[in-house]
Design a protein around this motif. Structure first.
Motif, short mmCIF file in Angstrom:
data_model
loop_
_atom_site.label_atom_id
_atom_site.label_comp_id
_atom_site.label_asym_id
_atom_site.label_seq_id
_atom_site.Cartn_x
_atom_site.Cartn_y
_atom_site.Cartn_z
N GLU A 1 0.83 -1.21 0.00
CA GLU A 1 0.00 0.00 0.00
C GLU A 1 0.86 1.26 0.00
OE1 GLU A 1 -3.66 2.01 2.58
OE2 GLU A 1 -2.56 0.27 3.36
N THR A 2 1.90 1.27 0.84
CA THR A 2 2.79 2.43 0.91
C THR A 2 3.56 2.61 -0.40
OG1 THR A 2 3.03 2.14 3.30
CG2 THR A 2 4.69 3.49 2.18
N ALA A 3 4.03 1.51 -0.96
CA ALA A 3 4.75 1.59 -2.24
C ALA A 3 3.84 2.11 -3.34
CB ALA A 3 5.29 0.21 -2.62
N GLY A 4 2.59 1.65 -3.35
CA GLY A 4 1.64 2.12 -4.35
C GLY A 4 1.37 3.61 -4.21
N TYR A 5 1.22 4.08 -2.99
CA TYR A 5 0.97 5.50 -2.76
C TYR A 5 2.12 6.35 -3.30
CZ TYR A 5 0.08 9.89 -0.28
OH TYR A 5 -0.15 11.21 0.01
N HIS A 6 3.34 5.83 -3.18
CA HIS A 6 4.52 6.58 -3.62
C HIS A 6 4.54 6.79 -5.14
CE1 HIS A 6 8.57 8.19 -3.21
NE2 HIS A 6 8.94 7.43 -4.23
N ILE A 7 3.97 5.88 -5.89
CA ILE A 7 3.96 6.05 -7.36
C ILE A 7 2.53 6.34 -7.86
CG2 ILE A 7 5.99 4.60 -7.74
CD1 ILE A 7 4.04 2.39 -8.72
N ARG A 8 1.67 6.80 -6.95
CA ARG A 8 0.31 7.19 -7.31
C ARG A 8 -0.46 6.00 -7.90
NH1 ARG A 8 4.26 10.06 -8.33
NH2 ARG A 8 4.54 9.08 -10.40
#
Length: 288
Positions: A33-40
């Motif tokens: 989830e955090t990784a996804g947020y970082h690349i929108r």
């Protein structure tokens, strides 16, 4: 860090890249989830990327590498190069209009495999079919389809066979149930030509051909046909491929693969030897 071997197709490159990204993320204790947020992007997109099920944008991978603190150019460059290679279209993608979406990943994996073990109960395996035999099967399974669609599907099947004759071909190990040899697909003339084709290619150095005879009775693979794919990349597990009428299943958990390997090993022991298989085929072809 693992890189794709020469001859590996885009499907395996996507899987390799995804596995490397997952390893880097887990090493830093970062959630999807955090990784996804970082690349929108969503958590599910990160999951699909790590499983190699989607194409990659170089910018996304570059941003993730930075987020995972991979800043050394010597580490980043091979992974970014893998992005470009993973997005290269395979030859089969020119046939997207006639190939089921669930079958396309298999063609990519087959292209990249180092060893293909397959057991077939009902048909001659696709990699060993003659054009007329393939046409008969595809026509029977595509009721109402236009002739041009059938012919394009036949072309895909015949094109797949080129991997057996390329430089550094995979090893193909086939066990065919006697039922597939006696089922008169396309009529006697087509079957005679198909079995003669098997006799002619049996001496190929990268082919091991066996027959599971009726006389043996019940055997280890009564659950049905299956294929086990092994790849040259050490990071990739063996994959078991199971096909159904409207979809397919890919198994890569160690306990599942081990079970199918056990069955295949028993099949290979209980079937005709590779040396005796041509004589068995000659006896059968004389009955057509």
């Amino acid at each position: 860090m693992t890189t794709a071997q020469p001859g590996s197709g885009p499907t395996v490159r996507r899987i390799l890249l995804g596995s490397q990204l997952r390893r880097l993320r887990e090493e830093k204790g970062i959630s999807r989830e955090t990784a996804g947020y970082h690349i929108r992007a969503s958590e599910s997109k990160i999951s699909r990327m790590e499983l190699g099920r989607v194409s990659f944008k170089e910018r996304d991978v570059a941003d993730l590498l930075t987020f995972y603190q991979v800043t050394d150019e010597a580490e980043r460059a091979p992974l970014l190069a893998l992005v470009r290679e993973a997005n290269t279209a395979g030859w089969w993608q020119n046939f997207n209009d006639v190939l089921p979406t669930w079958f396309q990943p298999y063609v990519g994996l087959e292209e990249s495999a180092q060893l293909i073990r397959t057991y077939e109960l009902q048909f001659i395996p696709g990699l060993l079919q003659t054009e007329d035999y393939a046409r008969a099967i595809i026509t029977q399974g595509s009721v109402g389809a236009p002739v041009e669609v059938i012919e394009r599907r036949v072309s895909v099947r015949i094109n797949r066979q080129k991997l057996l004759y390329r430089k550094n071909p995979p090893r193909l190990w086939v066990v065919i149930d006697e039922a597939a040899l006696r089922r008169p697909i396309g009529g006697p003339k087509v079957m005679r030509a198909q079995i003669e084709h098997l006799i002619n290619i049996a001496p190929l150095q990268n082919l091991t051909l066996q027959v599971m005879p009726f006389a043996f009775g019940g055997h280890a693979a009564e659950g049905g046909a299956f294929t086990i794919l092994r790849f040259p990349e050490m990071d990739l597990p063996d994959v078991v491929y199971l096909e159904q009428l409207t979809g397919s299943t890919y198994l890569d958990k160690r306990e599942d693969v081990d079970r199918y390997m056990e069955v295949y090993n028993r099949l290979s022991v209980d079937s005709t030897t590779p040396a005796s298989t041509p004589d068995v085929l000659r006896r059968i072809v004389n009955e057509y």
